[in-house]
Design an enzyme around this catalytic site. Structure first.
Site, mmCIF file in Angstrom:
data_model
loop_
_atom_site.group_PDB
_atom_site.id
_atom_site.type_symbol
_atom_site.label_atom_id
_atom_site.label_comp_id
_atom_site.label_asym_id
_atom_site.label_seq_id
_atom_site.Cartn_x
_atom_site.Cartn_y
_atom_site.Cartn_z
ATOM 1 N N LYS A 170 32.770 38.132 34.379
ATOM 2 C CA LYS A 170 32.561 39.024 33.457
ATOM 3 C C LYS A 170 33.491 38.839 32.366
ATOM 4 O O LYS A 170 32.809 39.145 31.000
ATOM 5 C CB LYS A 170 33.427 40.418 34.273
ATOM 6 C CG LYS A 170 32.722 41.049 35.550
ATOM 7 C CD LYS A 170 33.376 42.388 35.831
ATOM 8 C CE LYS A 170 34.841 42.082 36.181
ATOM 9 N NZ LYS A 170 35.171 41.204 37.673
ATOM 10 N N ARG A 205 36.002 50.854 37.647
ATOM 11 C CA ARG A 205 36.294 50.173 38.966
ATOM 12 C C ARG A 205 36.483 51.003 39.954
ATOM 13 O O ARG A 205 36.617 50.606 41.012
ATOM 14 C CB ARG A 205 37.666 49.465 38.616
ATOM 15 C CG ARG A 205 37.544 47.759 38.545
ATOM 16 C CD ARG A 205 38.775 47.376 38.551
ATOM 17 N NE ARG A 205 38.826 45.738 38.782
ATOM 18 C CZ ARG A 205 39.068 44.672 37.889
ATOM 19 N NH1 ARG A 205 39.020 45.140 36.632
ATOM 20 N NH2 ARG A 205 39.058 43.416 38.170
ATOM 21 N N ARG A 253 41.115 28.837 38.763
ATOM 22 C CA ARG A 253 41.201 29.427 37.441
ATOM 23 C C ARG A 253 42.428 29.073 36.687
ATOM 24 O O ARG A 253 43.460 29.316 37.523
ATOM 25 C CB ARG A 253 40.872 30.868 37.456
ATOM 26 C CG ARG A 253 40.995 31.371 36.101
ATOM 27 C CD ARG A 253 40.224 32.635 36.136
ATOM 28 N NE ARG A 253 40.642 34.057 36.806
ATOM 29 C CZ ARG A 253 40.145 35.052 36.776
ATOM 30 N NH1 ARG A 253 39.182 35.387 36.221
ATOM 31 N NH2 ARG A 253 40.952 36.046 37.578
ATOM 32 N N ARG A 307 46.969 32.325 37.368
ATOM 33 C CA ARG A 307 47.515 33.719 37.177
ATOM 34 C C ARG A 307 48.268 34.067 38.579
ATOM 35 O O ARG A 307 47.910 33.886 39.779
ATOM 36 C CB ARG A 307 46.253 35.019 37.070
ATOM 37 C CG ARG A 307 46.101 35.067 35.783
ATOM 38 C CD ARG A 307 44.528 35.667 35.214
ATOM 39 N NE ARG A 307 44.304 36.736 36.327
ATOM 40 C CZ ARG A 307 43.194 37.647 36.064
ATOM 41 N NH1 ARG A 307 42.360 37.548 35.041
ATOM 42 N NH2 ARG A 307 42.957 38.522 36.953
ATOM 43 N N ARG A 336 42.478 41.488 46.611
ATOM 44 C CA ARG A 336 41.651 41.746 45.658
ATOM 45 C C ARG A 336 39.899 42.098 45.990
ATOM 46 O O ARG A 336 39.321 42.757 45.416
ATOM 47 C CB ARG A 336 41.745 40.995 44.460
ATOM 48 C CG ARG A 336 42.993 41.194 43.580
ATOM 49 C CD ARG A 336 42.979 39.977 42.718
ATOM 50 N NE ARG A 336 42.272 40.117 41.563
ATOM 51 C CZ ARG A 336 41.793 39.116 40.699
ATOM 52 N NH1 ARG A 336 42.702 37.475 40.868
ATOM 53 N NH2 ARG A 336 41.266 38.965 39.687
HETATM 54 P P1 AMP Z 1 40.772 41.558 35.868
HETATM 55 O O1 AMP Z 1 41.241 40.804 34.781
HETATM 56 O O2 AMP Z 1 39.709 42.421 35.295
HETATM 57 O O3 AMP Z 1 40.701 40.909 37.116
HETATM 58 O O4 AMP Z 1 41.979 42.840 36.313
HETATM 59 C C1 AMP Z 1 43.052 42.334 36.731
HETATM 60 C C2 AMP Z 1 43.965 43.308 37.368
HETATM 61 O O5 AMP Z 1 44.250 44.411 36.405
HETATM 62 C C3 AMP Z 1 43.069 43.867 38.457
HETATM 63 O O6 AMP Z 1 43.192 43.336 39.674
HETATM 64 C C4 AMP Z 1 43.831 45.333 38.496
HETATM 65 O O7 AMP Z 1 45.087 45.102 39.233
HETATM 66 C C5 AMP Z 1 44.081 45.753 37.151
HETATM 67 N N1 AMP Z 1 43.005 46.370 36.602
HETATM 68 C C6 AMP Z 1 42.089 46.072 35.947
HETATM 69 N N2 AMP Z 1 41.186 46.677 35.289
HETATM 70 C C7 AMP Z 1 41.245 48.026 36.323
HETATM 71 C C8 AMP Z 1 40.791 49.073 36.525
HETATM 72 N N3 AMP Z 1 39.535 49.643 35.824
HETATM 73 N N4 AMP Z 1 41.267 50.234 37.182
HETATM 74 C C9 AMP Z 1 42.438 49.803 37.901
HETATM 75 N N5 AMP Z 1 43.232 48.609 37.618
HETATM 76 C C10 AMP Z 1 42.629 47.599 36.882
#
Ligand code: AMP
Length: 214
Positions: A13, A87, A126, A159, A170
């Site tokens: 994404k 999400r 990553r 990360r 996750r």
């Molecule tokens: P990402 O970079 O999109 O993989 O997001 C990293 C982390 O941020 C996720 O594993 C969640 O802990 C948090 N996060 C990101 N977007 C959301 C969302 N829409 N709702 C809840 N937590 C989020």
């Protein structure tokens, strides 16, 4: 054109959003990036979000929805890409209201489909630059010097939530809380399912084809 990119962690994404921003000038709204920025700056939001993110859990809906509400206020006419939001079904429902408040609509939700077996290696490999956020992969797109960002010379690191134990959680959270959005958007007639495997450029072409149809 306003779209959401949706898919499991590691589906691409962020990478595809960056390509869309680059080539189409759309505004990128990534809740993950916004949380990481808040964590880096040690804001109250960052301190609150960090405990959920590091454990691979979702930040509570109320916090996340509040964040997106603020971002949507700053959207112009360029079109936007929601990356990693919504999400959960409650987030998707809240989004409808937020869009209405701003006189916007969500045109399509692109689902990047990647088999589960590929997600783990995409995520554990990553590396992200601590300074500029550039994303690399130890096998598919390594930095020239290990641990050093090619773009800015910053430190390219894994990360915390890309460690194997956290990824397993996750992926479970994705299955339980996020995957149901597929039927939510299918019923709304907005879901477009795309093959998210293969080289970045090929995936981008598939996305471009969908956007060109509209
Ligand atoms: P990402 O970079 O999109 O993989 O997001 C990293 C982390 O941020 C996720 O594993 C969640 O802990 C948090 N996060 C990101 N977007 C959301 C969302 N829409 N709702 C809840 N937590 C989020």
């Amino acid at each position: 054109m306003n779209i959401a990119l949706f898919g499991a962690p590691g589906a691409g994404k962020g990478t595809q959003s960056a390509a869309l921003v680059d080539r189409k000038g759309m505004k990128h709204i990534s809740t993950g990036d916004l949380f990481r920025y808040a964590i880096k700056n040690e804001t109250p939001l960052g301190l609150e979000a960090k405990k959920y993110i590091d454990a691979g859990n979702l930040v509570p809906d109320a916090v996340t929805i509040g964040l997106v509400r603020e971002e949507l206020k700053c959207v112009g006419d360029t079109g936007f890409i929601l990356d990693g939001f919504p999400r959960t079904v409650p987030q998707a429902e809240a989004l409808e209201g937020l869009l209405q408040e701003n006189g916007k609509t969500l045109d399509q939700v692109l689902f990047l489909e990647v088999p589960k077996g590929q997600l783990m290696s995409r995520l554990t490999g990553r590396r992200v630059c601590k300074s500029c956020g550039a994303v690399n992969h130890i096998d598919a797109k390594p930095t020239k010097i290990e641990g050093v960002c090619d773009i800015c010379g910053g430190e390219s690191v894994q990360r915390i939530d890309d460690q194997e134990e956290t990824i397993a959680n996750r992926l479970d959270v994705y299955e339980n809380s996020t995957a149901p959005l597929k039927s939510f958007y299918k019923e709304a007639g907005k879901l477009v399912e795309l093959d998210g495997t293969g080289p970045t450029d090929e995936v981008f072409e598939r996305i471009q084809e969908v956007l060109d149809r509209n």
